[in-house]
Design an enzyme around this catalytic site. Structure first.
Site, PDB file in Angstrom:
ATOM      1  N   HIS A 766       0.839  -1.197   0.000  1.00 58.34           N
ATOM      2  CA  HIS A 766       0.000   0.000   0.000  1.00 58.34           C
ATOM      3  C   HIS A 766       0.874   1.248   0.000  1.00 58.34           C
ATOM      4  O   HIS A 766       1.888   1.308   0.685  1.00 58.34           O
ATOM      5  CB  HIS A 766      -0.905   0.035   1.238  1.00 58.34           C
ATOM      6  CG  HIS A 766      -1.983  -1.005   1.179  1.00 58.34           C
ATOM      7  ND1 HIS A 766      -2.699  -1.381   2.279  1.00 58.34           N
ATOM      8  CD2 HIS A 766      -2.453  -1.757   0.158  1.00 58.34           C
ATOM      9  CE1 HIS A 766      -3.578  -2.311   1.932  1.00 58.34           C
ATOM     10  NE2 HIS A 766      -3.429  -2.558   0.651  1.00 58.34           N
ATOM     11  N   LEU A 785      -3.388   2.154  21.272  1.00 55.21           N
ATOM     12  CA  LEU A 785      -4.801   1.722  21.242  1.00 55.21           C
ATOM     13  C   LEU A 785      -5.129   0.874  22.468  1.00 55.21           C
ATOM     14  O   LEU A 785      -6.189   1.016  23.081  1.00 55.21           O
ATOM     15  CB  LEU A 785      -5.082   0.934  19.953  1.00 55.21           C
ATOM     16  CG  LEU A 785      -5.172   1.791  18.676  1.00 55.21           C
ATOM     17  CD1 LEU A 785      -4.874   0.960  17.441  1.00 55.21           C
ATOM     18  CD2 LEU A 785      -6.563   2.434  18.555  1.00 55.21           C
TER      19      LEU A 785
END
Length: 1107
Positions: A766, A785
């Site tokens: 990507h 997170l």
């Protein structure tokens, strides 16, 4: 004063699109194209040196090397060269050469990376003071381009992020000298402000025009004489090649220091550039024992992560991916490259090859696997010798057949190949390959594609549409939320609900397969109407395209332009754009002019980042949600799917995507989104909505955009986010959880944890998958997170377990009440797909045995076209293959070519040429004129080859003497075909016949029939001198001799070819050359319409009429 480069962390900005260029290339662009009133000095004064450099030639090309003091430094993307002692300063040419002796081709270590110093740059030394050194840097972000300036440049610049003056030029805005002076040059002496302001504005315009994504000069030296660019680091957006090719020229992107540029990488990059598919390869350690061949940009990262998690980082040989439906040949070429690389050096433990992948959306797995299987067969010897074990896991269209052929090749070659499908967790094969988990003997196979599409229940009825909008709660009356009207001057608010059961879309591009997939999904979701209202395709006229809606056929309109489609379909609020990377920007901008459009999905990969940012800005202003670019799209079970998302119908049904569940997800990767469909369907009550935002650095909508939508959607009870290395978007989710804006449970995992373990920078599949600073690594984001309160697994391997645990808790506390399953309606399978799967057979309409164009290369009667040329078979050889299905001996091929040459033309007076000429002069086209001439060929003109061959063969074979044959023909009142000529005679022989006769007598093993015909000629010419064996007759009888005696045919086969008219083909083919010549000749001579003269016509009318 030492000149030394200082590069901030920002210069690590990298992406598949943003590629680093050498310092020499960057300076060349600057010197060529910068537009500024500042005097830029030492333009093009640089010389490149490698181990192969011819110093005498270098001195001739750069005479300044002999007169100036010099600086020498490596040009290999090395940061902080000065601090590493890699810069030679204030030397003469001899000093430079001495300095290079201790540096050129020497190994050095930079950070974790070891590499050879191979490329050096020599430039003039610029004497200056510290006060004359400045720092300037421009880099791109989502909102715009940041310009950093510091009045103290050079090696000790330190933390420019903290110290530098900065300004941000928003997307589509310009930079003025006034802005630069006011905001950046506050601490610069007045006498230098004008020069620097002009230079920085010129530099910014150059940065924009040449599609740079990063440009840093440190130090930038400004003296009384002008401006000097001492050290420079830059990256450009490689996807803008089609825009900037004229200015860039042929660019080479150097590999990061510490990693060699291998020819195999260049070969795959070339394949990638020539293909619509995506093919990537980076060699990390060619001696490693763990090799990967992974389908999909996201999946390839996950496999690398898992290998590194399980301790395989030092043995990981390569990173790469193939995706976007590559052909069998492309996959073969890719696989062959990897197998060749991995069988060059043995490893004491043997080697493993991991052929992995997520569940494909639209790639035909069987077709790609057939390419890999071909490569495995070609390399079976080396693979066994190097003790290679292969592990395969894949899902997607026709994956069962793909796995079957892969398992089969294992059995036939004896190579250990372990094959798994969607029933096995995607990365489970890594643990097996590395010996961390047992290899199951016979994995449970999921049902075959066909089983899904044939209704298992006895009832033939389609179930009633009783399903609720959410799987766990009642439907609300209003399905959709339009974009809220915003106050003047503020960006429009975007819709919370993008898709409903009544959403209608327009598809840009002739993507019939994707549209049919959408309609099948609509039907299986029990929608009342198709979700596609129309298609737009500028390259054809307005027309209707046929599709299936369940069992019946329907027509969808296709429009040439968007305006007509929008006007006629005012109910449409979604555009799905399959436009190419070149036209996606213009078509998206056009679509945004229509207020009815609220959502746009852009599928294309490789749109230049500058264009994407402009689209995002415009969409934000208009309240439009963009999904993509570089995405497969998204899916809302029971409502709507974008293009190929979710794969084919078997996967839609297996992952229960025909009805909503309680879990919403957002990922970057399209292939991984389908893997999430699979994981979520196996661990929960299913997907409520899922979006793949795309792999580009600046996706049109972000993780947070969708997470907030999901938070505000009552039917969604938990959220899954598959993040990625690169960018800081995931930190916004942490902030949202901490601030209480996100209250629903969030399960999150960032892929790309392996990136921190690699010695040199690796660009993943990507464009956005590359960390610019420590906070952008996957490891840092996962920890943040976790700390914020999201549910974060230890690895991707455990993602399904964490999702299951969170879901079970929600069921236990009553937040989710699983609904009863309702079977979906059946959708008939397409005929072509059923045939692909081997479920049906039907008699073919045609049979052919001479040519096959379906494979990788054209085959003539079993012989590949490359072989035809390699063997130099010529036209005669090709004719032998296509007409006679034989490889004829060399002399036979030559004879055929001679026949074509002698029959090519016989002047304009013969009937065929005459007709062609008349037709050409009537203004007809080539085909009509040629056909007109060919239609005259028959027994009287040119068609005597077959007849002559038959007559002479029959007489000779029956034992008739030549005299008996002549007498019999005369008695029967028949002409002997092939005997007689209007002009030529025994005294004026036809040289064409003479040439052929000499060749035949010299090369044919036997000429029995020709000898017989020549005996007949003796008899006929004794009666009349022009009754010679003419060219038609000669070719006819000689060809029979050839067929009977060349060794390639039985007698029956030889006679059959004569019987079916093969020999007349020689005359037709040869004479076509002449007819085409006459046609071209008449056109070139510009001859007008032909009218036959009266005096050449005898008018004979009946007497009683003329009285």
């Amino acid at each position: 004063r030492k000149q030394q480069p200082q590069t901030s962390d920002l210069s690590l900005l990298a992406a598949m699109s943003a590629k680093a260029i050498s310092e020499q290339t960057g300076k060349e662009f600057l010197y060529k194209y910068i537009c500024t009133s500042a005097a830029v000095k030492n333009r093009f004064h640089y010389a490149s040196v490698t181990a192969e450099t011819d110093w005498n030639l270098l001195k001739q090309e750069h005479p300044w090397l002999l007169t100036e003091r010099l600086v020498v430094k490596p040009d290999q993307l090395i940061k902080r060269r000065g601090k590493l002692g890699l810069v030679g300063i204030n030397l003469d040419l001899q000093g430079v050469q001495e300095w290079l002796k201790t540096h050129l081709m020497k190994e050095t270590t930079v950070g974790k990376a070891k590499g050879l110093l191979k490329n050096f740059l020599i430039e003039p030394f610029v004497p200056h003071t510290q006060e004359e050194e400045f720092y300037v840097c421009i880099y791109a972000t989502r909102e715009g381009d940041h310009v950093l300036f510091h009045h103290e440049g050079g090696v000790e610049v330190g933390d420019v992020d903290a110290k530098a003056q900065r300004l941000m030029v928003a997307v589509d805005n310009k930079l003025s000298e006034h802005q630069v002076t006011e905001q950046l040059l506050t601490q610069v002496p007045d006498d230098k402000k004008q020069v620097l302001a002009s230079f920085i504005v010129g530099l910014f315009n150059l940065y924009e025009d040449l599609y740079f994504t990063y440009l840093e000069i440190n130090p930038l030296v400004v003296t009384q004489n002008g401006v000097y660019i001492l050290d420079m680091a830059a990256k450009i957006d490689a996807t803008a090649d089609y825009i900037c090719k004229a200015k860039w020229g042929d660019l080479e992107f150097p590999p990061p220091f510490g990693r060699e540029a291998y020819p195999e990488e260049a070969y795959i990059a070339d394949l990638d550039a020539k293909s619509g598919a995506s093919l990537k390869l980076t060699l990390l350690n060619p001696r490693g024992r763990i090799w990967t061949m992974v389908a999909g940009g996201g999946a390839s990262v996950v496999y690398s992560d898992t290998i590194c998690d399980l301790g395989g980082v030092d043995e990981l040989a390569n990173y790469g991916e193939y995706s976007g439906a590559p052909s069998e040949q492309q996959t073969y070429d890719y696989a062959k490259t990897i197998l060749s690389l991995m069988t060059r050096e043995k490893h004491v433990q043997g080697k493993v090859l991991i052929i992995g992948g997520s569940i494909a959306n639209f790639t035909n797995v069987a077709a790609t696997f057939k390419g890999i299987v071909r490569a495995i067969k070609d390399y079976q010897g080396p693979l066994k010798e190097h003790e290679v074990t292969i592990f395969v896991r894949r899902g997607g269209p026709n994956y069962q057949e793909g796995l079957r052929v892969m398992g089969e090749v294992g059995k036939t070659t004896g190579i250990p190949i372990h094959v798994f499908g969607t029933e096995t967790h995607m990365t489970a094969i890594v643990g097996m390959a590395l010996g961390h988990r047992p290899i199951p003997n016979q994995p449970p196979m999921d049902a075959h594609t066909a089983n899904f599409l044939l209704n298992a229940s006895n009832s033939g009825m389609t179930p009633a549409t009783t399903r609720t909008a959410s799987f766990s709660e009642p439907r609300t009356p209003n399905d959709t939320t339009p974009a809220k009207k915003s106050k003047a001057g503020l960006p429009a608010a975007k819709a919370t609900t993008l898709f409903s059961k009544r959403t209608k879309s327009i598809v840009w591009g002739m993507q019939t397969r994707a549209v049919q997939g959408m309609l099948d999904f609509d039907y299986v979701c029990s929608r009342d109407e198709p979700s596609v209202a129309a298609m737009v395709y500028p390259f054809t006229g307005d027309h209707k395209q046929k599709f299936y809606w369940g069992h019946k056929e329907i027509l969808l309109p296709v429009y040439k332009n968007m305006a007509d489609a929008m006007k006629k379909h005012s109910e449409v609020d979604v555009l799905i754009s399959f436009a190419s990377l070149r036209s996606a920007f213009d078509s998206t901008v056009e679509a945004m002019q229509y207020s009815q459009i609220h959502t746009i999905a852009i599928i294309a990969e490789g749109i230049p980042e500058a264009q994407t940012r402009k689209m995002i800005k415009m969409a934000d202003e208009k309240g439009i949600t963009i999904i993509g670019p570089a995405t497969v799209g998204g899916i809302k079970p029971g409502c709507f799917k974008i293009g190929n998302t979710g794969g084919m119908l078997d996967n839609i049904l297996a992952s229960k995507l025909y009805r909503p569940g309680s879990v919403a997800y957002v990922s970057r990767s399209g292939g991984m989104s389908n893997e999430l469909n699979n994981i979520i369907s196996r661990t929960t009550d299913g997907v409520y909505e899922g979006v793949a935002i795309g792999g580009d650095r600046y996706p049109g909508s972000t993780f947070m955009d969708h997470v907030l939508r999901y938070q505000d959607t009552p039917g969604i009870k938990m959220i899954v986010v598959l993040g990625e290395v690169g960018g800081t978007e995931e930190y916004k989710i942490c902030q949202g959880i901490r601030e209480g804006r996100i209250t629903k449970p969030v399960v999150c995992w960032c892929i790309g944890t392996c990136a921190t373990m690699f010695a040199s920078e690796v660009q993943f599949g990507h464009a956005g998958a590359c960390a610019n600073q420590a906070s952008e690594t996957a490891v840092a984001k996962n920890q943040a997170l976790r700390d914020a309160g999201a549910f974060v697994p230890k690895s991707f391997d455990e993602l399904g377990n964490v999702i299951r645990t969170v879901y079970d808790d929600l069921v236990a506390n009553g937040t989710i009440i699983p609904a009863q399953e309702v079977p979906p309606p059946t959708v008939p399978m397409d005929y072509s797909w059923a045939r692909e799967l081997g479920l049906i057979r039907k008699p073919a309409s045609f049979m052919t045995s001479i040519c096959d164009e379906r494979g990788q290369e054209l085959i003539y009667a079993g012989m590949p076209i490359t072989e035809v040329f390699k063997e130099e078979m010529g036209l005669g050889g090709v004719l032998g293959l296509l007409w006679f299905q034989r490889r004829l001996p060399r002399y036979a091929c030559q004879f055929i070519e001679m026949c074509l040459m002698v029959t090519a033309d016989h002047g304009p007076a013969v009937s065929g040429a005459h007709n062609t000429i008349v037709c050409a002069r009537a203004g007809k086209d080539l085909i009509s004129s040629l056909t007109s001439g060919l239609l005259t060929i028959g027994d009287r003109f040119g068609g005597a080859l077959d007849a002559a061959a038959k007559q002479f063969s029959k007489a000779f074979d029956s034992g008739m003497l030549p005299m008996e044959f002549v007498n019999k023909m005369k008695k029967d009142g028949k002409l002997i075909m092939g005997i007689g000529h209007r002009v030529k005679s025994i005294n004026n022989p036809d040289m064409r016949v003479q040439i052929l006769k000499d060749f035949v007598k010299q090369h044919f093993t036997s000429t029995q029939l020709l000898d017989y015909a020549l005996d007949v000629e003796k008899i006929t010419t004794s009666k009349k001198p022009n009754l010679i064996l003419n060219v038609d007759g000669f070719i006819g009888v000689a060809f029979v001799d050839l067929l009977r005696t060349c060794g390639g045919f039985t007698r029956d086969e030889a006679d059959e070819f004569v019987e079916i008219g093969a020999l007349n083909g020689i005359f037709v083919l040869g004479r076509s050359m002449g007819f085409i010549g006459h046609y071209l000749d008449q056109k070139r001579l510009k001859q007008g319409l032909y009218r036959h003269p009266w005096d050449d016509i005898s008018y004979v009318l009946p007497e009683h009429m003329s009285m």
